[in-house]
Scaffold this active site. Structure first.
Site, PDB file in Angstrom:
ATOM      1  N   ASP A  61       5.657   7.239   0.376  1.00 30.13           N
ATOM      2  CA  ASP A  61       5.095   5.918   0.143  1.00 30.13           C
ATOM      3  C   ASP A  61       6.163   4.925  -0.290  1.00 30.13           C
ATOM      4  O   ASP A  61       6.076   3.734   0.006  1.00 30.13           O
ATOM      5  CB  ASP A  61       3.974   5.984  -0.900  1.00 30.13           C
ATOM      6  N   GLU A 102       6.571  -3.101  -8.026  1.00 31.42           N
ATOM      7  CA  GLU A 102       6.104  -1.846  -7.429  1.00 31.42           C
ATOM      8  C   GLU A 102       7.277  -0.948  -7.070  1.00 31.42           C
ATOM      9  O   GLU A 102       7.259   0.264  -7.329  1.00 31.42           O
ATOM     10  CB  GLU A 102       5.272  -2.167  -6.182  1.00 31.42           C
ATOM     11  N   GLU A 154      -4.146  -3.225   1.817  1.00 34.18           N
ATOM     12  CA  GLU A 154      -4.299  -3.288   0.354  1.00 34.18           C
ATOM     13  C   GLU A 154      -5.633  -2.700  -0.080  1.00 34.18           C
ATOM     14  O   GLU A 154      -5.729  -1.961  -1.066  1.00 34.18           O
ATOM     15  CB  GLU A 154      -4.188  -4.741  -0.134  1.00 34.18           C
ATOM     16  N   GLU A 224      -3.755   4.944   7.966  1.00 30.64           N
ATOM     17  CA  GLU A 224      -3.928   5.372   6.571  1.00 30.64           C
ATOM     18  C   GLU A 224      -4.383   6.831   6.519  1.00 30.64           C
ATOM     19  O   GLU A 224      -3.900   7.630   5.698  1.00 30.64           O
ATOM     20  CB  GLU A 224      -4.926   4.464   5.842  1.00 30.64           C
TER      21      GLU A 224
HETATM   22  C1  LIG Z   1       0.445   3.868   3.099  1.00 29.47           C
HETATM   23  C2  LIG Z   1       0.162   2.749   2.129  1.00 29.47           C
HETATM   24  N1  LIG Z   1      -0.863   1.911   2.358  1.00 29.47           N
HETATM   25  C3  LIG Z   1      -1.143   0.905   1.476  1.00 29.47           C
HETATM   26  C4  LIG Z   1      -0.374   0.723   0.332  1.00 29.47           C
HETATM   27  C5  LIG Z   1      -0.700  -0.372  -0.658  1.00 29.47           C
HETATM   28  N2  LIG Z   1       0.122  -1.504  -0.513  1.00 29.47           N
HETATM   29  C6  LIG Z   1       1.251  -1.663  -1.215  1.00 29.47           C
HETATM   30  O1  LIG Z   1       1.624  -0.992  -2.109  1.00 29.47           O
HETATM   31  C7  LIG Z   1       0.706   1.619   0.146  1.00 29.47           C
HETATM   32  N3  LIG Z   1       1.507   1.511  -0.950  1.00 29.47           N
HETATM   33  N4  LIG Z   1       0.943   2.619   1.046  1.00 29.47           N
END
Ligand SMILES: Cc1ncc(CNC=O)c(N)n1
Length: 235
Positions: A61, A102, A154, A224
């Site tokens: 991530d 973040e 998000e 996702e």
């Molecule tokens: C794979 C994925 N999808 C959404 C997010 C959330 N957005 C930013 O942080 C994230 N971090 N990773």
């Protein structure tokens, strides 16, 4: 005067007082549920996740968020180029700015778990997702389509991690901060601001842009799901 098909479509939603985004969440509820109630998320919620899976997700991530930064910047540029450059840019700029903290959080979390971020190799699902983000950065991709992807990305994390924080969850203490990062109410409010932007854009959009945005919404959900599958997969 003859109404355009798109106006009829927009009228339909206006009269029913349902937002287009809410209608999509219902229409595509199965893939939406796969993305927001994935076994990886449920394993965090019930505390059965093993640390290799969590460490794998953390490293992957971090790579994703690094690619997410220029994508969000491209959405900001598209927002600024919109004629009625309204409060959208403030909300999107806020989202972009939060990525700075973040990334710092990822580095601190990685050292806590002894994950070396510099030696993480991006896995296939991550590479596919990041190239999808890159494709949305092209100038020919409309603002409505790009901001729809931004909202969906998000919202999946907000919905997933807030579920982990609900009563009855048994998240391990060392994962609480991760869940709160995206599961907190402030992030939830931000996602609703993004959803309002998307619905306002869709109300004005032509029928083919609405269709493009819906396809992008579904594609985000599919990526996702693959991302969670990757995190749960073998090392
Ligand atoms: C794979 C994925 N999808 C959404 C997010 C959330 N957005 C930013 O942080 C994230 N971090 N990773």
């Amino acid at each position: 005067m003859e109404l355009e098909a798109s106006e009829v479509e927009a009228e339909k939603f206006k009269s029913k007082k349902t937002n287009i985004t809410d209608s999509w969440m219902k229409k595509h509820s199965s893939i939406y549920k796969e993305a927001t109630r994935h076994p990886f998320i449920l394993s965090i919620r019930d505390g059965t996740i093993d640390s290799p899976s969590f460490k794998k997700w953390l490293g992957q991530d971090y790579i994703y968020v690094r690619a997410f930064v220029p994508f969000v910047a491209s959405v900001l540029v598209k927002a600024c180029n919109e004629l009625d450059d309204s409060s959208d840019t403030d909300i999107i700029l806020g989202g972009l700015a939060s990525l700075n903290d973040e990334i710092t959080w990822f580095k601190e979390e990685a050292s806590k778990w002894e994950v070396s971020l510099t030696s993480v190799v991006p896995q296939r699902a991550n590479l596919m997702y990041c190239s999808f983000l890159k494709s949305l950065m092209r100038s020919e991709i409309e603002y409505t389509v790009a901001v729809t992807a931004f909202w969906a990305i998000e919202t999946v994390y907000q919905d997933s991690f807030s579920h982990c924080l609900e009563d009855g969850s048994k998240i391990p203490e060392e994962l609480r901060e991760t869940c709160q990062r995206w599961g907190n109410n402030g992030f939830g409010q931000y996602c609703h601001f993004l959803q309002n932007i998307v619905d306002r854009c869709l109300e004005k959009a032509s029928i083919d842009i609405i269709a493009k945005a819906e396809r992008v919404f579904i594609t985000v959900l599919e990526h996702e799901v693959e991302f969670w599958n990757m995190s749960k997969g073998e090392i």
